[in-house]
Design an enzyme around this catalytic site. Structure first.
Site, PDB file in Angstrom:
ATOM      1  CG  ASP A 294      -1.970   1.058   1.194  1.00 53.09           C
ATOM      2  OD1 ASP A 294      -3.071   0.759   0.705  1.00 53.09           O
ATOM      3  OD2 ASP A 294      -1.711   2.191   1.635  1.00 53.09           O
TER       4      ASP A 294
ATOM      5  CG  ASN B 221      -5.454  11.320  -4.890  1.00 58.32           C
ATOM      6  OD1 ASN B 221      -5.014  11.487  -6.011  1.00 58.32           O
ATOM      7  ND2 ASN B 221      -5.814  10.131  -4.443  1.00 58.32           N
TER       8      ASN B 221
ATOM      9  CG  HIS C 198      -8.453  12.893  -7.796  1.00 57.65           C
ATOM     10  ND1 HIS C 198      -8.460  11.850  -6.906  1.00 57.65           N
ATOM     11  CD2 HIS C 198      -9.322  13.808  -7.308  1.00 57.65           C
ATOM     12  CE1 HIS C 198      -9.310  12.102  -5.929  1.00 57.65           C
ATOM     13  NE2 HIS C 198      -9.852  13.283  -6.154  1.00 57.65           N
TER      14      HIS C 198
ATOM     15  CG  ASP D  45      -5.152   9.092 -11.760  1.00 57.93           C
ATOM     16  OD1 ASP D  45      -5.447   8.481 -10.717  1.00 57.93           O
ATOM     17  OD2 ASP D  45      -5.995   9.625 -12.505  1.00 57.93           O
TER      18      ASP D  45
ATOM     19  CD  GLU E 266      -4.604   4.087  -1.220  1.00 55.39           C
ATOM     20  OE1 GLU E 266      -4.775   4.473  -0.054  1.00 55.39           O
ATOM     21  OE2 GLU E 266      -5.513   4.093  -2.066  1.00 55.39           O
TER      22      GLU E 266
END
Length: 489
Positions: free
Chosen positions: A358, A366, A371, A375, A401
């Site tokens: 993770d 974010n 965002h 990404d 994630e």
């Protein structure tokens, strides 16, 4: 006296049903425990007192047993802390409502799309609860919509609309906008189903056309064979009749010249019959040759079309098993590969390690940079995973994630060394957003398969090890012990 076996059958059925319920209960409990751990981690950073209570929750879950009476008291303490947060003014340092919007500096490591609601006015508790529930439903629908888009193909316009709608469902707090978006979800689902139905109908139509071609060819072949048999029988009759006439003439005639003339005429008749038969056969062969050539062309076209369809099916399957953002295998591909490696491990007993990974504090990226920046982080990290792991290793995006890994022929200690090297490399990647350098790290949990393990149990141990790594400060790899304990650095 006869015995009634029905009670035995009922008893065995009840045993089987009880066993099924127990397995289902264990699976549900594992899911709820993991969800509770993640929720508690997402709620960190409110106050030191609440953080200590949440840490106690995770500690008890890791032990695998819960003291109900102690948890009732723990729940009361957590409720009091939450009440204090909601009663405190938003400007008081260190105190804020659990439902207020978090700033990037306050945000703990939480899922990408954490719902946020404006600070409630006094007396609107019921409305607040209703609004929170609506937002959760909208967020969940947005996540499901994203999963649907990775599995089905829409028209370009419909897909663009679906992406916009998904973004709205995941980030908007305007209920009117969300309600309108939820109304459009059904339309998109219908559009996806309709397109799939049209594609299937087109496939059936093409298949029917090909079957008609084959049926016509076989009908022509059958007709030609029947015509050949009839022509052969007709020729045979004509020859026999002419021979019979010759024989009759020989027995009746005494005039040699007349007999000679008669035999000659009958032989000419036989020759004409044979000539007609050959002519008919030549014409029939020509027609069959043309039909065969046409059929070969159609079969070649069918084979080419079949190869195209097979390639399309392969592409669609690859698309269905690939995460579009990171180009890594997705959750469905992970389940398929995990089942394959698990069966292989059961057969041969070679080492196999499962990992859950993770990205740390991903929501801060974010919230702070948008965002698109998040990404980009996922894409770059996924690229490093793809390039730096062995071809025999397997990595997939599990969701958000979170990533999952398989290390065949590898024990947990060796897998830990690999992930530590990868973790150090990712931490040195030159991420820059808005001109600011950003360090990206990840935490991971590993578990090796041992006797008695199932696919679910080994994944659960790796998942618990991941959250032990989070608890221990993040940016580390923890290996789960065979007895469920965690040991790592």
């Amino acid at each position: 006296m006869t015995t009634d076996p029905s009670w035995k059958e009922k008893y065995l059925q009840e045993l089987e049903s009880a066993d099924h319920r127990e397995k289902q209960w264990k699976a549900e409990r594992n899911t709820l425990e993991r969800m509770l751990v993640r929720t508690s981690l997402a709620s960190e950073g409110q106050t030191p007192e609440l953080d200590k209570l949440l840490a106690r929750v995770r500690k008890d879950l890791r032990k695998g047993r819960v003291d109900v009476d102690a948890w009732k008291e723990l729940q009361d303490q957590i409720d009091r802390q939450v009440a204090l947060l909601d009663e405190s003014p938003s400007s008081e340092p260190g105190r804020r409502s659990l439902f207020s919007r978090r700033t990037p500096a306050q945000e703990p490591d939480a899922p990408v799309h954490q719902e946020a609601v404006s600070e409630p006015e006094p007396g609107d508790g019921k409305d607040l609860a209703d609004n929170i529930q609506r937002l959760r439903i909208a967020r969940r629908v947005g996540q499901l919509l994203g999963q649907m888009l990775t599995q089905v193909a829409l028209e370009p316009a419909a897909e663009a609309r679906a992406r916009t709608l998904q973004q709205s469902l995941l980030v908007s707090n305007d209920w009117d906008e969300l309600r309108e978006g939820l109304n459009h979800v059904a339309e998109l689902v219908i559009a996806a189903v309709t397109r799939s139905k049209r594609e299937f109908e087109a496939f059936l139509k093409r298949l029917d056309e090909r079957l008609n071609v084959l049926r016509e060819h076989f009908a022509t072949q059958s007709s030609a064979q029947s015509g050949r048999l009839e022509a052969s029988e007709h020729l045979d009759r004509e020859i026999r009749e002419e021979i019979e006439r010759v024989g009759q003439k020989l027995s009746e005639s005494d005039d040699l010249a007349d007999l000679k003339h008669s035999v000659t005429r009958h032989l000419e008749s036989i020759g004409e019959a044979v000539s007609r038969f050959r002519s008919q056969e030549t014409e029939r062969e020509r027609m069959l040759s043309e039909q065969l050539e046409t059929m070969q062309q159609r079969v070649a076209a069918m084979e080419a079309n079949s190869e195209q369809m097979q390639e399309q099916v392969r592409r669609e399957r690859l698309r269905a098993m690939t995460d579009l953002l990171t180009e890594l295998p997705n959750r469905e591909a992970w389940q398929e590969r995990l089942a394959f490696e698990y069966n292989r491990w059961q057969r041969y007993g070679h080492p196999l390690t499962v990992g859950v990974l993770d990205i740390d504090l991903f929501k801060r990226v974010n919230d702070s940079y948008g965002h698109k920046a998040g990404d980009r982080v996922l894409q770059l990290v996924a690229r490093e995973f793809r390039e730096r792991l062995r071809n025999t290793d397997f990595v997939a995006r599990f969701g958000g994630e979170e990533f999952v890994l398989l290390f065949p022929e590898t024990g947990p200690d060796d897998a830990q060394r690999v992930l530590d090297e990868l973790r150090a490399h990712v931490g040195r990647l030159p991420f820059h957003f808005r001109g600011e350098p950003v360090t990206v790290t990840f935490s991971a949990g590993l578990a090796g398969l041992v006797s008695g393990d199932t696919e679910e149990s080994v994944f659960d141990r790796a998942d618990r090890a991941l959250y032990q790594a989070k608890d221990n400060g993040r940016n580390r790899v923890v290996v789960s012990g065979n007895d469920g304990t965690d040991a790592g650095r």
